[in-house]
Design an enzyme around this catalytic site. Sequence first.
Site, PDB file in Angstrom:
ATOM      1  CE  LYS A  33      -6.019  -8.946 -18.607  1.00  0.00           C
ATOM      2  NZ  LYS A  33      -4.713  -8.803 -17.951  1.00  0.00           N
ATOM      3  CE1 TYR A 242      -5.976  17.353 -41.428  1.00  0.00           C
ATOM      4  CE2 TYR A 242      -6.574  15.142 -40.727  1.00  0.00           C
ATOM      5  CZ  TYR A 242      -6.856  16.498 -40.803  1.00  0.00           C
ATOM      6  OH  TYR A 242      -8.013  16.985 -40.254  1.00  0.00           O
TER       7      TYR A 242
END
Length: 346
Positions: A33, A242
């Site tokens: 999956k 940042y």
Amino acid sequence: MAEAELHIDLGALVANWRALSDRSAGEAGAVVKADAYGLGLAPVAQALAEAGARRFFVALAEEGAALRAALGAGPEIFVFGGHMAGDAGLIRDAALVPLLNSPEQMARHLEAAPGAPFGIQLDSGMNRLGMEPADWAAVKGRALDLGPRLVMSHLACADESGHPMNARQLATFRQMTDGIEAPRSLGATGGVLMDPAYHFDLTRPGIGVYGGLPFAEARPVVTLRLPVIQTRQVAVGESVGYGMAWIAQEPTRIATVSGGYGDGLIRAMAPRLSFHHAGTPCPVRGRISMDLIGVDVTALPEPPETLELLGAHQGVDDLAEAAGTIGYEILTSLANGRYARRYSGA
């Protein structure tokens, strides 16, 4: 190298599946999956089918249809999500086997796809999917008369083999299924590694096939290398990235690599994460941004062209520990990345 490369060693993946198959008291299926845990549904499933896997598990009917297109006729494809509204056409056309999770799903399946095969998923205590004991008692007779291809349940704590929940679920599953003629399944990777009492007729290896815990002996399957866009010298007192989250305490050479949370690299990893180059760890400096990561390469003799994030020196569970998550999330997040997939060992 202009883009990041995700190398998938299908030989190692097959070896992991075979090792888990050898430990299984009965047959071993394969869980593929979520795009084969982010590594590519078609090539992974085809390699496993060539290795001998004949029963595959996906989450949704749409995944099952894609898997059928990759494998062709023959292998049995089970759908954990069962028969959802609108699935009848896919179930018929792709010859899928929905694992019915409720009396309502059973009624839908028998009405919308009469004569089509099905399995049953039981809730043995996880409270996620499957029929609870009262639901099962209400439909058991009719379901068994129709001959389900599989009756299964799922363990909540199989990654902790000694957890008391495992024994409780085993007892519940046996109470709900002992005496039936249909094949039974309870254990996924963790269940395979426990007592054979958890194996029943079919096991469902998943994360261990892809190199993750709790299968500690698994061979590494994934190597991820990111290209370096630029290197620079950062002086004492200067910051990287940042928010000035990291400030240099000594002269530092920083490599900016092409990759970030836009590529499925979890932002929370940054303070505890390192890349590697020829075995030398290179710690991340500053925050992981959407497309870029700053890495300290001061210890390397020359600025590198690439840096390795996953490979022989660091696996998916090492990244998971840095991110405060599990290897499953690390792997499936890679499916969202801008990576050139390279396969070997088929």
